[in-house]
Design a protein around this motif. Structure first.
Motif, mmCIF file in Angstrom:
data_model
loop_
_atom_site.group_PDB
_atom_site.id
_atom_site.type_symbol
_atom_site.label_atom_id
_atom_site.label_comp_id
_atom_site.label_asym_id
_atom_site.label_seq_id
_atom_site.Cartn_x
_atom_site.Cartn_y
_atom_site.Cartn_z
ATOM 1 N N UNK A 199 0.688 -1.167 -0.111
ATOM 2 C CA UNK A 199 0.080 0.180 -0.082
ATOM 3 C C UNK A 199 0.969 1.090 0.001
ATOM 4 N N UNK A 200 0.558 2.138 -0.802
ATOM 5 C CA UNK A 200 1.331 3.426 -1.116
ATOM 6 C C UNK A 200 0.645 4.777 -1.010
ATOM 7 N N UNK A 201 0.576 5.537 -0.214
ATOM 8 C CA UNK A 201 -0.303 6.816 -0.081
ATOM 9 C C UNK A 201 0.566 7.975 -0.401
ATOM 10 N N UNK A 202 -0.031 8.679 -1.541
ATOM 11 C CA UNK A 202 0.937 9.806 -1.875
ATOM 12 C C UNK A 202 0.143 11.180 -1.696
ATOM 13 N N UNK A 203 0.833 12.360 -1.846
ATOM 14 C CA UNK A 203 0.130 13.462 -1.813
ATOM 15 C C UNK A 203 1.132 14.613 -1.797
ATOM 16 N N UNK A 204 0.753 15.436 -2.985
ATOM 17 C CA UNK A 204 1.563 16.679 -2.973
ATOM 18 C C UNK A 204 3.318 16.220 -3.589
ATOM 19 N N UNK A 205 3.208 15.000 -4.210
ATOM 20 C CA UNK A 205 4.310 14.643 -4.741
ATOM 21 C C UNK A 205 5.459 14.089 -3.837
ATOM 22 N N UNK A 206 4.551 13.677 -2.598
ATOM 23 C CA UNK A 206 5.420 13.079 -1.354
ATOM 24 C C UNK A 206 4.840 11.841 -1.063
ATOM 25 N N UNK A 207 5.447 10.718 -0.360
ATOM 26 C CA UNK A 207 4.946 9.623 0.092
ATOM 27 C C UNK A 207 4.686 9.896 1.460
ATOM 28 N N UNK A 208 3.029 9.634 1.905
ATOM 29 C CA UNK A 208 2.674 9.690 3.117
ATOM 30 C C UNK A 208 2.781 8.354 3.914
ATOM 31 N N UNK A 209 2.531 7.352 3.240
ATOM 32 C CA UNK A 209 2.452 6.054 3.930
ATOM 33 C C UNK A 209 3.118 4.846 2.654
ATOM 34 N N UNK A 210 3.834 3.891 3.257
ATOM 35 C CA UNK A 210 4.216 2.968 2.311
ATOM 36 C C UNK A 210 4.041 1.770 3.407
ATOM 37 N N UNK A 211 3.388 0.678 3.161
ATOM 38 C CA UNK A 211 3.217 -0.299 4.223
ATOM 39 C C UNK A 211 2.889 -1.812 3.423
ATOM 40 N N UNK A 212 3.178 -2.828 4.087
ATOM 41 C CA UNK A 212 3.003 -3.976 3.420
ATOM 42 C C UNK A 212 1.906 -4.691 4.634
ATOM 43 N N UNK A 213 0.899 -5.392 3.945
ATOM 44 C CA UNK A 213 -0.244 -6.124 4.799
ATOM 45 C C UNK A 213 -0.951 -7.285 3.936
ATOM 46 N N UNK A 214 -1.739 -8.008 4.493
ATOM 47 C CA UNK A 214 -2.256 -9.203 3.765
ATOM 48 C C UNK A 214 -3.683 -9.236 3.973
ATOM 49 N N UNK A 215 -4.347 -9.558 3.017
ATOM 50 C CA UNK A 215 -5.848 -9.857 3.248
ATOM 51 C C UNK A 215 -6.302 -10.709 3.937
ATOM 52 N N UNK A 216 -7.420 -10.705 4.652
ATOM 53 C CA UNK A 216 -7.885 -11.951 5.281
ATOM 54 C C UNK A 216 -8.619 -12.830 4.400
ATOM 55 N N UNK A 217 -9.259 -14.041 4.851
ATOM 56 C CA UNK A 217 -9.834 -14.801 4.051
ATOM 57 C C UNK A 217 -10.991 -14.375 3.351
ATOM 58 N N UNK A 218 -11.782 -13.193 3.712
ATOM 59 C CA UNK A 218 -12.718 -12.777 2.867
ATOM 60 C C UNK A 218 -12.220 -11.385 2.087
ATOM 61 N N UNK A 219 -10.975 -11.353 1.963
ATOM 62 C CA UNK A 219 -10.084 -10.451 1.077
ATOM 63 C C UNK A 219 -10.353 -8.994 1.751
#
Length: 923
Positions: A199-219
């Motif tokens: 997951x990458x969240x960006x704004x105004x040319x900058x990276x706000x968040x960069x993270x890794x995660x895994x979906x559940x059994x239900x997505x």
């Protein structure tokens, strides 16, 4: 006839004013008013503007689909078909401001039709801008172009569907944003379970968040991030991708309705706040999605005393009254449901000034004008003038009595649509201005839509009867376009812009008008007031009082012709030179000649239309020999690409409804179907796909064997016009790359990952004349040829690749066939020029299946646009009939009809028809 202003009204008005001018008026006042009107009329005579509208077959598209459209171009002054333009240029631009496709369509009596295939090789998922303009309209700026934005999806079996919700939590130092989502597959609607994501969240040319995660059994998944107090929350995008496959992803804008993300502007009527006078102040609140947002609050002075309250009425707009004090400053305090506040400073108060207040919403027959000034300006003379696009409607001189001037203006003295009211001083300098809308019920066409049968079934032949009349019920001749879409696949916005709302409203305003058709749904107080608020806050694209000497930089393309200038030594015009034009058209030779005039100008007008026109132009002396003069063609100059609006459109995969999902699935199937057929060329039943496999024989290229990998035909090259081979090959998808290659630091050319060994031109290699002079000399040698050679001198380009055992590598060759056939050193004969104008797209028929009785068909009917008919002309009785075949399933269709008559009126109408299941006979 439409309600419009005319110059004869000005003369009568001026005479009346000349008689009634007060004795206190300046001696030259009447003369000054005459000069002002004359100057304004002279400007309009030299600069008649156009308005452009495009009717599309549907509001959104997918890769593999085709955009069908009908263009309407009228003169801004009277809404009559354009007299300035015979060509319309239409461009498709991606969200990186890169031109993807450009076409030119011919215009006949102000209308034209076109199509844009959305081919999978050049179109990706994303927001696209389509803009349409004439060469002439470029003289008036980009706000006079027709512009629309839509999302083009590229659905596939593995495409994701995302549903998400956003929760906001206010903190002392900012806002906590939590996004909860669920991923499912388009194919089978299955959960994307236990999937590692990035997951990458960006704004105004900058990276706000960069993270890794895994979906559940239900997505399902969840993540959060924080915006600091000083952050606006605008321009934020989220990209969710497979951790190990970045190509599988969804990118979408995150529209946050938090106080600091809403753009709120306060706009005093007339431009500024004046102390001691009653001022109307309008305001407009726009969210990060470009749409209006409801706001409310109070106005306080610098002592924090509450002066008045305000709240938006519709689409984030409203107004309030204020009598400011010169010794005070004013602040708007916005409040939100959770109790948070935001402070915005109002414009500074002026101690001296004049206020023009207009009331247009109280009396349906009159406009009330209230002018007031501070004491130092109270005895001056002023000019009040109103105009619509390209016409002055009303003008008078005014003198303030005790600092005030009030007058009632009958609305029948003003123009239909948007009027600009302006107050000028004695030197004709603009002091203040205001926009109002004058409704005219006689301006809208009535369109009746009736199917031939009340009961309709799948695969039936359907006839739709149309009737067009004016407001008095009189039948009129009309020029219409008709779209029929399936409601299961296409959802039409209720109040999206149409030809009526666009020509009367949107085309006259700067920027995006949200739900433009809403303002014409009725004449209720709410609607009238909302329209007035819109015009208090939206800029006008018409006449600028501060610039009446605008030069025309772009010529009008009034016909399909070839024009230019013959010049001699030092660029001086050459008169009396014979100019011969030759071209092949439909197998016949076109041969025309003319003589250059005193300015060296020549023109060949009203030439036959062609989608691959190429002209040979020869210059001859009076004795018939070749002339050494030069030739400059009047060529179309495309509009520059500018930064696009920030209003982003949500991708089809994000929070989709059933209609969008159905459309995505069906468009994918239709794209596969149309890979085998060409729309408009079907004459019988479709056959099952037959795949023919054969080997392509290699040929000798230089001293090595190579096989063709890509061929660029003459038809494709003509579209590129006069750009260099270098610019074309690096930007056309041919894959030409220049720079360091693999492990080498030297500059080389490569094509699709293979080193470019040589350029073969008419059988001769460019490398034959190469002399080594350094590490990058071979690159420079090839680059010189590619930069100096124009695509217009080229008939065909082929890319070959072949294996060379000596270097154990695959290399590439560019094989070029020129028009002169003389190899890489070719030159045109003296006095001979080749001219290729912008290719003209000729009409193509919309694909329509034909279902015959008692003949079963197994090919599924994937049409989302059931029928598209761009040219429907009603007869003298106002009647016309269109016909088409229903698809193969029960459904509800929406029929949309738009168009104009030949007197400056427009009409728009939609209706629904039901396709019912056929009754099953019991045995």
């Amino acid at each position: 006839m439409p309600a419009k202003c005319c110059y004869f009204k000005f003369i009568a008005l001026i005479l009346a004013l000349a008689i009634t001018i007060s004795a206190r008026a300046q001696p030259n006042a009447a003369h000054g008013l005459k000069n002002l009107i004359a100057e304004t009329k002279a400007y309009y005579d030299k600069h008649p503007a156009e308005k452009i509208y495009l009717h599309f077959d549907k509001p959104y598209y997918a890769v593999g689909d085709t955009v069908w459209f009908k263009a309407y171009i009228v003169m801004a002054a009277d809404n009559m078909p354009t007299s300035k333009s015979a060509k319309l240029h239409v461009e498709l631009i991606n969200d990186s401001s890169k031109l993807i496709q450009q076409i030119t369509i011919p215009l006949i009596s102000g209308t034209g039709q076109g199509y844009i295939p959305l081919e999978k090789d050049i179109i990706n998922n994303g927001t696209y801008t389509l803009r349409a303009y004439t060469s002439w309209s470029q003289n008036f700026g980009y706000d006079n172009f027709f512009t629309t934005r839509f999302y083009i999806g590229k659905p596939g079996n593995s495409s994701w569907l995302l549903t998400n919700t956003v929760n906001l939590t206010n903190l002392p130092d900012g806002t906590e944003i939590e996004l909860t989502g669920r991923l499912k597959t388009m194919q089978g609607n299955l959960a994307v379970a236990n999937q590692p994501l990035e997951v990458k969240v960006s704004g105004s040319g900058k990276t706000i968040l960069k993270n890794r995660l895994t979906t559940s059994q239900n997505g399902e998944f969840k993540f959060s991030f924080r915006l600091q107090s000083e952050g606006t929350g605008s321009g934020i995008s989220v990209d969710i991708s497979e951790a190990k496959n970045q190509r599988q992803h969804i990118t979408f804008p995150l529209n946050l309705d938090i106080p600091q993300s809403i753009d709120v502007q306060f706009l005093p009527e007339g431009g500024y706040l004046v102390a001691g006078l009653l001022n109307k102040v309008a305001f407009k609140a726009v969210g990060t999605d470009g749409l209006g947002k409801d706001v409310k609050g109070i106005i306080v002075n610098n002592k924090n005393e509450t002066i008045t309250q305000f709240s938006s009425a519709k689409f984030g707009m409203g107004s309030f009254m204020l009598v400011p004090n010169a010794a005070e400053s004013y602040t708007a305090v916005l409040s939100s449901p959770n109790g948070d506040t935001r402070r915005i400073t109002l414009p500074k108060v002026k101690e001296s000034g004049i206020v023009m207040r207009v009331e247009n919403t109280v009396n349906p027959d009159s406009v009330y004008l209230y002018v007031s000034a501070t004491p130092d300006l109270a005895r001056n003379h002023y000019v009040f003038i109103t105009q619509i696009r390209d016409s002055v409607c009303y003008a008078t001189e005014i003198e303030l009595t005790n600092g005030f001037y009030n007058v009632r203006i009958p609305k029948n003295r003003l123009g239909k649509g948007i009027n600009q009211l302006a107050l000028l001083n004695a030197n004709n300098q603009l002091l203040t201005q205001r926009l109002i809308f004058i409704d005219n019920p006689t301006g809208k066409l009535n369109i009746d839509i009736h199917p031939n049968n009340t009961t309709l079934h799948p695969k039936d032949s359907i006839a739709i009867n149309l009737h067009v009349s004016d407001n008095m019920g009189k039948s009129v001749r009309g020029n219409l376009s008709v779209s029929v879409t399936s409601d299961d696949l296409v959802k039409l916005a209720k109040y999206s812009d149409n030809i009526f709302s666009h020509m009367l409203l949107s085309a006259n305003l700067k920027g995006y008008v949200e739900n433009a058709a809403w303002y014409f749904k009725d004449n209720s107080k709410e609607t009238v007031k909302a329209l007035d608020n819109l015009l208090l806050t939206q800029g006008w694209v018409g006449f600028n009082w501060d610039n009446t000497n605008t030069k025309q930089s772009f010529i009008a393309e009034t016909d399909n012709g070839v024009r230019g200038k013959v010049t001699g030594l030092f660029g001086k015009p050459s008169s009396g030179v014979k100019v011969v034009l030759m071209s092949a058209h439909n197998g016949e030779l076109l041969l025309l000649d003319t003589v250059s005039d005193e300015q060296g100008r020549f023109a060949f007008t009203d030439l036959p239309l062609s989608d691959t026109a190429a002209y040979t132009v020869k210059l001859r002396t009076k004795r018939g020999g070749s002339s050494g003069s030069n030739l400059q063609f009047d060529d179309f100059e495309p509009a520059k690409l500018v930064s696009l609006p920030t209003r982003q459109i949500m991708p089809w995969q994000v929070n989709p409804d059933s209609t969008m999902i159905n459309y995505a699935v069906v468009s994918q199937q239709q794209a596969k179907k149309f890979e085998r057929i060409k729309a408009g060329e079907i004459k019988g039943e479709l056959l099952n796909e037959v795949v023919i496999k054969s080997k392509v024989s290699p040929k000798m290229i230089g001293s090595f064997f190579a096989a063709p990998k890509q061929v660029i035909s003459e038809k494709e090259l003509i579209k590129a016009k006069r750009v260099s081979l270098f610019d074309y090959l690096t930007g056309s998808g041919a894959g030409l790359y220049s720079g360091p290659f693999r492990l080498s630091a030297n500059r080389v050319f490569s094509i699709k990952g293979n080193f470019l060994r040589d350029i073969i031109v008419d059988g001769r290699g460019v490398s034959q004349n190469f002399v080594y002079s350094g590490p990058n000399s071979f690159y420079d040698h090839l680059n010189n040829y590619l930069q100096a050679t124009m695509v217009s001198d080229t008939k065909k380009i082929a890319i070959y690749t072949g294996y060379i055992a000596a270097i154990n590598d695959v290399v590439a060759y560019l094989v070029i066939t020129t028009r002169g056939g003389q190899g890489p050193l070719q030159k045109s004969p003296v006095g001979t020029f080749v001219y290729r104008p912008q290719p003209m797209q000729l009409p193509m028929d919309f694909y329509r299946p034909r279902y015959l009785p008692n003949i079963k068909t197994t090919e599924p009917d994937y049409r989302s646009t059931i029928h598209w008919e761009p040219n429907v002309f009603t007869d003298s009785d106002g009647r016309a009939t269109i016909s088409f075949y229903a698809a193969d399933k029960p459904a509800t269709y929406t029929v949309t009809v738009q168009g104009a008559d030949f007197n400056g009126h427009f009409g728009y109408k939609t209706t629904s028809i039901t396709i019912s299941p056929k009754a099953v006979l019991k045995q």
